[in-house]
Design a protein around this motif. Structure first.
Motif, mmCIF file in Angstrom:
data_model
loop_
_atom_site.group_PDB
_atom_site.id
_atom_site.type_symbol
_atom_site.label_atom_id
_atom_site.label_comp_id
_atom_site.label_asym_id
_atom_site.label_seq_id
_atom_site.Cartn_x
_atom_site.Cartn_y
_atom_site.Cartn_z
ATOM 1 N N GLY A 175 0.839 -1.185 0.000
ATOM 2 C CA GLY A 175 0.000 0.000 0.000
ATOM 3 C C GLY A 175 0.873 1.233 0.000
ATOM 4 N N LEU A 176 0.325 2.357 -0.404
ATOM 5 C CA LEU A 176 1.051 3.615 -0.432
ATOM 6 C C LEU A 176 0.488 4.552 0.628
ATOM 7 N N LEU A 177 1.402 5.249 1.318
ATOM 8 C CA LEU A 177 1.015 6.246 2.309
ATOM 9 C C LEU A 177 1.708 7.563 1.985
ATOM 10 N N PRO A 178 0.985 8.686 2.072
ATOM 11 C CA PRO A 178 1.628 9.974 1.838
ATOM 12 C C PRO A 178 2.698 10.253 2.895
ATOM 13 N N GLU A 227 -1.933 -3.840 -9.539
ATOM 14 C CA GLU A 227 -0.783 -2.947 -9.424
ATOM 15 C C GLU A 227 -1.181 -1.622 -8.791
ATOM 16 N N VAL A 228 -0.191 -1.012 -8.129
ATOM 17 C CA VAL A 228 -0.319 0.375 -7.691
ATOM 18 C C VAL A 228 0.764 1.164 -8.414
ATOM 19 N N ARG A 229 0.546 2.452 -8.590
ATOM 20 C CA ARG A 229 1.515 3.323 -9.259
ATOM 21 C C ARG A 229 2.203 4.165 -8.187
ATOM 22 N N ARG A 246 8.192 7.059 -12.365
ATOM 23 C CA ARG A 246 6.971 6.344 -11.985
ATOM 24 C C ARG A 246 7.230 4.851 -12.089
ATOM 25 N N TYR A 247 6.711 4.109 -11.113
ATOM 26 C CA TYR A 247 6.864 2.662 -11.080
ATOM 27 C C TYR A 247 5.507 1.993 -10.917
ATOM 28 N N GLN A 251 7.282 -6.572 -6.801
ATOM 29 C CA GLN A 251 8.084 -6.260 -7.972
ATOM 30 C C GLN A 251 7.819 -4.833 -8.439
ATOM 31 N N LEU A 252 8.915 -4.126 -8.764
ATOM 32 C CA LEU A 252 8.845 -2.759 -9.263
ATOM 33 C C LEU A 252 9.222 -2.757 -10.736
#
Length: 171
Positions: free
Chosen positions: A54-57, A110-112, A145-146, A165-166
């Protein structure tokens, strides 16, 4: 930093029990970890991530949380992949199964992730400006960007591992 085979071959980062996090170096000072006056710390936010990633600011960027379980984690640059050790009889056995795991994994969505440059993997409980005092691993990612995808794989009867994986995207 844990090493299970030849020194310098693969460096593993372990957690004290919570999720590991990958924070861009440029915003490390903005990650407070479990410290802070607020009731909801950065560490608490990382613990709330549901799923494998997950992504967090963080500051004007974002950190990548490696969720699910606090498994020992290494980065394999040849595969552009964080490998998370769930079960294997040895490091050699685990690493030998990575190509098969990558080929047969059932990937989540996927997440960016926009990355301003190199990142640091460490225990999310630590403040970013103290990450160098704990187990950590610097990963020299190029800015850009990944696409990030994650999976849990069982490539052998005694080998289970997580994969994050990136893949760098071209604009």
């Amino acid at each position: 930093m844990a090493q299970y085979a030849d020194p310098g071959a693969v460096e593993w980062v372990e957690s004290g029990g919570g999720p590991l996090i990958v924070v861009p170096e440029a915003v490390l000072p903005f990650w407070a970890g479990a410290d802070g006056e607020d009731m909801d710390t950065d560490y608490d936010r990382a613990c709330e991530v549901d799923g494998y990633v997950g992504l967090l600011p963080v500051g004007d960027s974002a950190a990548l949380v490696l969720g699910d379980e606090p498994a020992s984690t290494a980065f394999l640059p040849d595969h552009g992949t964080f490998v998370r050790w769930s079960a294997a009889n040895s490091e050699h056995e685990l690493l030998a199964e990575v190509p098969a795991a990558l080929d047969t994994a059932v990937w989540e969505n996927e997440v960016r992730w926009n990355v301003p440059g190199p990142v640091v993997l460490f225990d999310s409980a630590w403040p970013g400006d103290e990450a160098d005092r704990a187990e950590h691993l610097r990963v020299p990612l190029e800015p850009g960007r990944y696409a990030v995808r994650a999976a849990y794989a069982k490539p052998g009867p005694e080998t289970w591992l997580g994969l994050v994986q990136l893949r760098r995207l071209t604009d």
